[in-house]
Design a protein around this motif. Structure first.
Motif, PDB file in Angstrom:
ATOM      1  N   PRO A   1      56.605  -0.191  49.931  1.00 43.52           N
ATOM      2  CA  PRO A   1      55.850   0.688  49.023  1.00 43.52           C
ATOM      3  C   PRO A   1      55.376  -0.027  47.768  1.00 43.52           C
ATOM      4  N   LEU A   2      56.087  -1.086  47.356  1.00 39.38           N
ATOM      5  CA  LEU A   2      55.643  -1.847  46.190  1.00 39.38           C
ATOM      6  C   LEU A   2      54.327  -2.567  46.483  1.00 39.38           C
ATOM      7  N   ASP A   3      54.198  -3.144  47.671  1.00 38.65           N
ATOM      8  CA  ASP A   3      52.936  -3.805  48.031  1.00 38.65           C
ATOM      9  C   ASP A   3      51.784  -2.808  48.057  1.00 38.65           C
ATOM     10  N   THR A   4      52.043  -1.614  48.581  1.00 39.34           N
ATOM     11  CA  THR A   4      51.001  -0.586  48.588  1.00 39.34           C
ATOM     12  C   THR A   4      50.594  -0.205  47.178  1.00 39.34           C
ATOM     13  N   TYR A   5      51.566  -0.053  46.313  1.00 44.48           N
ATOM     14  CA  TYR A   5      51.245   0.298  44.922  1.00 44.48           C
ATOM     15  C   TYR A   5      50.499  -0.831  44.230  1.00 44.48           C
ATOM     16  N   GLN A   6      50.887  -2.063  44.491  1.00 45.08           N
ATOM     17  CA  GLN A   6      50.206  -3.190  43.849  1.00 45.08           C
ATOM     18  C   GLN A   6      48.740  -3.263  44.264  1.00 45.08           C
ATOM     19  N   ARG A   7      48.453  -3.008  45.526  1.00 47.56           N
ATOM     20  CA  ARG A   7      47.058  -3.010  45.971  1.00 47.56           C
ATOM     21  C   ARG A   7      46.266  -1.882  45.320  1.00 47.56           C
ATOM     22  N   SER A   8      46.914  -0.727  45.136  1.00 47.51           N
ATOM     23  CA  SER A   8      46.213   0.383  44.483  1.00 47.51           C
ATOM     24  C   SER A   8      45.943   0.068  43.010  1.00 47.51           C
ATOM     25  N   VAL A   9      46.859  -0.625  42.367  1.00 48.43           N
ATOM     26  CA  VAL A   9      46.646  -1.012  40.972  1.00 48.43           C
ATOM     27  C   VAL A   9      45.506  -2.023  40.870  1.00 48.43           C
ATOM     28  N   GLU A  10      45.445  -2.952  41.791  1.00 47.56           N
ATOM     29  CA  GLU A  10      44.338  -3.918  41.787  1.00 47.56           C
ATOM     30  C   GLU A  10      42.996  -3.210  41.980  1.00 47.56           C
ATOM     31  N   ALA A  11      42.971  -2.220  42.836  1.00 51.63           N
ATOM     32  CA  ALA A  11      41.724  -1.461  43.017  1.00 51.63           C
ATOM     33  C   ALA A  11      41.368  -0.683  41.756  1.00 51.63           C
ATOM     34  N   LEU A  12      42.374  -0.106  41.103  1.00 55.39           N
ATOM     35  CA  LEU A  12      42.115   0.612  39.857  1.00 55.39           C
ATOM     36  C   LEU A  12      41.570  -0.325  38.788  1.00 55.39           C
ATOM     37  N   ALA A  13      42.117  -1.523  38.721  1.00 55.41           N
ATOM     38  CA  ALA A  13      41.622  -2.494  37.745  1.00 55.41           C
ATOM     39  C   ALA A  13      40.180  -2.878  38.036  1.00 55.41           C
ATOM     40  N   ALA A  14      39.833  -2.986  39.295  1.00 55.98           N
ATOM     41  CA  ALA A  14      38.460  -3.375  39.646  1.00 55.98           C
ATOM     42  C   ALA A  14      37.467  -2.260  39.353  1.00 55.98           C
ATOM     43  N   TYR A  15      37.804  -1.024  39.695  1.00 53.80           N
ATOM     44  CA  TYR A  15      36.851   0.080  39.531  1.00 53.80           C
ATOM     45  C   TYR A  15      36.822   0.633  38.110  1.00 53.80           C
TER      46      TYR A  15
ATOM     47  N   ALA B   1      46.135   5.353  43.262  1.00 50.05           N
ATOM     48  CA  ALA B   1      47.278   4.795  42.543  1.00 50.05           C
ATOM     49  C   ALA B   1      48.356   5.847  42.324  1.00 50.05           C
ATOM     50  N   HIS B   2      47.953   7.078  42.067  1.00 56.70           N
ATOM     51  CA  HIS B   2      48.915   8.164  41.885  1.00 56.70           C
ATOM     52  C   HIS B   2      49.697   8.415  43.172  1.00 56.70           C
ATOM     53  N   ARG B   3      49.023   8.420  44.300  1.00 56.17           N
ATOM     54  CA  ARG B   3      49.705   8.647  45.569  1.00 56.17           C
ATOM     55  C   ARG B   3      50.668   7.508  45.897  1.00 56.17           C
ATOM     56  N   ALA B   4      50.249   6.280  45.621  1.00 59.20           N
ATOM     57  CA  ALA B   4      51.139   5.146  45.876  1.00 59.20           C
ATOM     58  C   ALA B   4      52.376   5.206  44.974  1.00 59.20           C
ATOM     59  N   ALA B   5      52.181   5.614  43.715  1.00 57.92           N
ATOM     60  CA  ALA B   5      53.321   5.757  42.808  1.00 57.92           C
ATOM     61  C   ALA B   5      54.253   6.868  43.263  1.00 57.92           C
ATOM     62  N   ARG B   6      53.704   7.929  43.825  1.00 61.07           N
ATOM     63  CA  ARG B   6      54.530   9.029  44.320  1.00 61.07           C
ATOM     64  C   ARG B   6      55.401   8.574  45.482  1.00 61.07           C
ATOM     65  N   GLN B   7      54.921   7.649  46.294  1.00 70.37           N
ATOM     66  CA  GLN B   7      55.741   7.121  47.379  1.00 70.37           C
ATOM     67  C   GLN B   7      56.785   6.119  46.883  1.00 70.37           C
ATOM     68  N   LEU B   8      56.436   5.405  45.839  1.00 71.33           N
ATOM     69  CA  LEU B   8      57.338   4.369  45.336  1.00 71.33           C
ATOM     70  C   LEU B   8      58.471   4.950  44.496  1.00 71.33           C
TER      71      LEU B   8
END
Length: 392
Positions: free
Chosen positions: A244-258, A280-287
């Protein structure tokens, strides 16, 4: 010839008899101090770990409130129906937890303030998205302050172990701040897109500042969790957290880009930014529940280890005390035997007139002896059997 009298044994002094017992007592005193100090230290560590578990329980109750509040804010800003049911259920669960352990964690007053603000949001009209954004932001700030209060009063912020410290910092501070800031970033992108063209540059500056506020704690979450996995002795921590950390990290990278202005237009696409914030919110909810579960497991393991240490300390102290007591009993018994032998020797020495046993072959002193012819001196054994030999 003068026969010297036997030397009487010297009786041991009182200090000599008590010296072994004094030495044993001198050993028992520091032993008792060591056992007591170790017991108190281990008990304090165990109480801290048990109190930290209360903090973990409270954070578990606050996580759904934070998620529901961010979703309600996004719905209000985007003029969608606010999901009140999820927020109300989360508030009720948190209220039950606060009623049970809030007094010990000193959070009841703060929770009462947060709940009052949440109740005030029910009657707010959705006609003004900007005022809704401001009102939800105030409640979010109070909720984040409650997170900090829980960490401080429960002792999570003072956790002595590296892995559990990084976990509590991630789940109690960095991740809630990242979730709230990401939600605000997505909602602000929507609000800025609706502003007149003259206000766009100022809105872009606001987005840039909020972008830093959202990405900084999110990056800290990733760094903290990787440090916790690298420094932990638990084999389950890495296997449970890394996915779940890898999933959250990818979502954060996408948030930084957009969330960065596009090079061609110099603006931010509100649709892409809102989708990235939601992802990013959904990934944080899983983490978040994974971190809370791992943190609680580490605390339970620590409590079990401290319980074993306490009883091992007591057992070692009891065994040592029994051995010293057995040694003291042996010394006391040896001292009693020595005193009895000394008393018997003293009694024999103080009675020198006691007649010695007579030789059975010699007449008593003063009794006249039978005269015998010269040259016919016989041994005592031969004299007794002379008549018998003559008759034979």
């Amino acid at each position: 010839m003068t026969v010297p009298a036997p030397r009487a044994r010297r009786r041991p002094s009182t200090l000599g008899r008590l010296l072994p017992l004094l030495l044993i007592g001198a050993l028992l005193a520091p032993l008792g101090l060591l056992v007591t100090t170790n017991w108190r230290q281990t008990t304090d560590d165990r109480d801290l770990a048990a109190r930290e578990r209360l903090g973990v329980q409270y954070l578990k109750a606050l996580a759904p409130v934070t998620d529901a509040l961010v979703e309600a804010q996004s719905a209000a800003v985007n003029a969608r129906p606010v999901p009140r049911e999820a927020l109300n259920q989360a508030v009720e669960v948190a209220a039950e937890v606060d009623a049970r352990i809030g007094g010990e964690l000193l959070t009841q007053e703060r929770w009462a303030g947060v709940r009052a603000k949440l109740e005030a949001l029910r009657g707010r009209s959705a006609a003004d998205p900007l005022s809704a954004y401001t009102a939800y932001g105030e409640v979010s700030d109070l909720l984040l302050a409650l997170h900090r209060k829980v960490r401080e009063s429960s002792g999570l912020v003072r956790d002595p172990e590296a892995d559990s410290f990084f976990l509590q910092d991630s789940v109690g501070q960095e991740l809630p701040e990242a979730v709230v800031a990401a939600g605000r970033l997505g909602d602000l992108g929507t609000l800025v897109a609706r502003r007149p063209a003259a206000e766009q540059p100022r809105g872009l500056l606001e987005l840039t500042g909020l972008r830093v506020a959202a990405l900084s704690p999110a990056t800290d979450v990733v760094d903290n969790l990787r440090s916790a996995v690298d420094g932990s002795e638990s084999t389950d921590l890495g296997a449970n957290v890394l996915t779940p950390l890898d999933t959250y990290q990818r979502s954060v990278e996408a948030l930084a880009a957009y969330s960065a202005p596009r090079p061609d237009t110099g603006k931010v696409d509100p649709g892409q930014l809102g989708a990235a914030a939601l992802n990013a919110h959904r990934a944080a909810r899983q983490l978040q529940p994974v971190i809370l579960a791992e943190l609680d497991a580490l605390l339970v393991e620590r409590i079990d280890g401290l319980d074993r240490d306490r009883w091992l300390t007591v057992g070692a102290g009891v065994v040592t005390a029994l051995l010293l007591g057995w040694l003291a009993a042996l010394l006391i018994a040896a001292g009693r035997r020595a005193r009895r032998r000394a008393a018997q020797a003293a009694t024999h020495t103080e009675s020198p007139d006691t007649p010695l046993p007579l030789d059975p072959w010699q007449p008593p002193a003063g009794e006249p002896r039978t005269l015998q012819p010269a040259g016919t001196v016989r041994e005592p054994e031969t004299a007794q059997w002379g008549a018998f030999d003559a008759a034979r």
